[in-house]
Design an enzyme around this catalytic site. Structure first.
Site, PDB file in Angstrom:
ATOM      1  N   HIS A 103      25.817  32.287  46.215  1.00 22.49           N
ATOM      2  CA  HIS A 103      25.595  33.724  46.412  1.00 22.49           C
ATOM      3  C   HIS A 103      24.092  34.018  46.390  1.00 22.49           C
ATOM      4  CE1 HIS A 103      25.840  38.040  46.013  1.00 22.49           C
ATOM      5  NE2 HIS A 103      27.135  37.972  46.308  1.00 22.49           N
ATOM      6  N   GLU A 181      27.358  36.533  54.159  1.00 24.07           N
ATOM      7  CA  GLU A 181      26.887  37.714  53.442  1.00 24.07           C
ATOM      8  C   GLU A 181      25.419  37.964  53.771  1.00 24.07           C
ATOM      9  OE1 GLU A 181      29.554  38.760  49.862  1.00 24.07           O
ATOM     10  OE2 GLU A 181      27.869  37.579  49.167  1.00 24.07           O
TER      11      GLU A 181
END
Ligand code: 13P
Length: 263
Positions: A103, A181
């Site tokens: 992430h 993302e």
């Protein structure tokens, strides 16, 4: 874990809530999911490290028929042993079946592609599905530049995963997800264009294999959620990774309703 007809909705709670608050929210989500007849297996929750055990046990004990999966938000790059403070992958067995890795919020804390690859290898060896996040950082970049950036991120972490004894076949076997993302979309209130997400998904499939499951994450809200599933072929998406909008049962289940996995 998912197929073309059943998009997967993953709630990433990040470090927003204390464990007791996470248990309360999981209960509200399960109650609302029951009311809306949510399709079993279509939801996954990623609580904090400390919240994962009580949330998993509440969902298994009281709401098992919903088959809400649990994902961890991180895992150690080390094997079980004398490593104070680490959380090795095998310790998640029976609690989580997936783990979010790579992430951008962890990359911002110093995680490199090499470290992420080691964690991917540990997760896969333990039988956990890695949800591997990749994402470009420049809002103004061209689609080609974005595709190049995520391809480079994938190559770097896969090289490290292979050096740590893993393989692409092992990742596929265990059910890897790649989450696109874009960093500029996360928490901005401004999701990426679904067509762009589809193009990046197609580029990733071209690089890895057509079979790989691709999620999109970054300011997903119910209003535009279904537009991410308009693309077909290699540009298809298999689900969404949701941060802010997953912190209320109503807004999370509104997304599920928009995807057709809840009434
Ligand atoms: P937001 O939905 O809050 O933009 O967060 C997305 C995300 O980072 C999910 O992992």
């Amino acid at each position: 874990m998912t197929n073309r007809d059943t998009p997967l909705l993953v709630a990433n709670w990040k470090a927003n809530l204390a464990p007791a608050e996470e248990v309360a929210l999981a209960g509200q989500i399960a109650t609302e999911a029951t009311r809306r007849e949510t399709k079993p297996g279509s939801l996954m929750i990623a609580p904090s490290t400390l919240g994962a055990v009580p949330v998993a046990s509440l969902l298994a004990r009281e709401h098992g028929s919903l088959q809400i999966g649990i994902a961890a938000q991180d895992v150690s790059a080390l094997e079980p042993g004398a490593h104070t403070g680490e959380g090795p992958a095998p310790h998640l067995l029976g609690i989580a079946r997936a783990v979010i890795l790579g992430h951008s919020e962890r990359r911002d804390l110093g995680e490199t592609g090499a470290l992420i690859g080691k964690k991917v290898a540990r997760a896969v060896a333990a039988g956990l599905s890695p949800i591997v996040c990749v994402g470009d950082r420049d809002r103004e970049a061209t689609t080609e530049q974005r595709c190049d950036e995520v391809r480079a991120q994938w190559h770097e972490l896969m090289e490290s995963a292979v050096q740590s004894g893993s393989s692409l076949a092992a990742l596929i076997d265990v059910g890897v997800f790649i989450a696109y993302e874009p960093v500029w979309a996360i928490g901005s209130g401004d999701a990426a264009d679904p067509e762009l997400a589809g193009r990046v998904a197609a580029a990733l499939r071209g690089l890895i294999t057509d079979e790989v499951k691709v999620l999109y994450g970054g300011s997903v809200r119910a209003e535009r959620a279904s537009s991410f599933f308009a693309g077909g072929g290699a540009a298809r998406l298999d689900g969404l990774l949701v941060g802010g909008a997953s912190l209320s049962s109503e807004s999370l289940l509104d997304i599920s309703t928009a995807l057709g996995t809840s009434r």
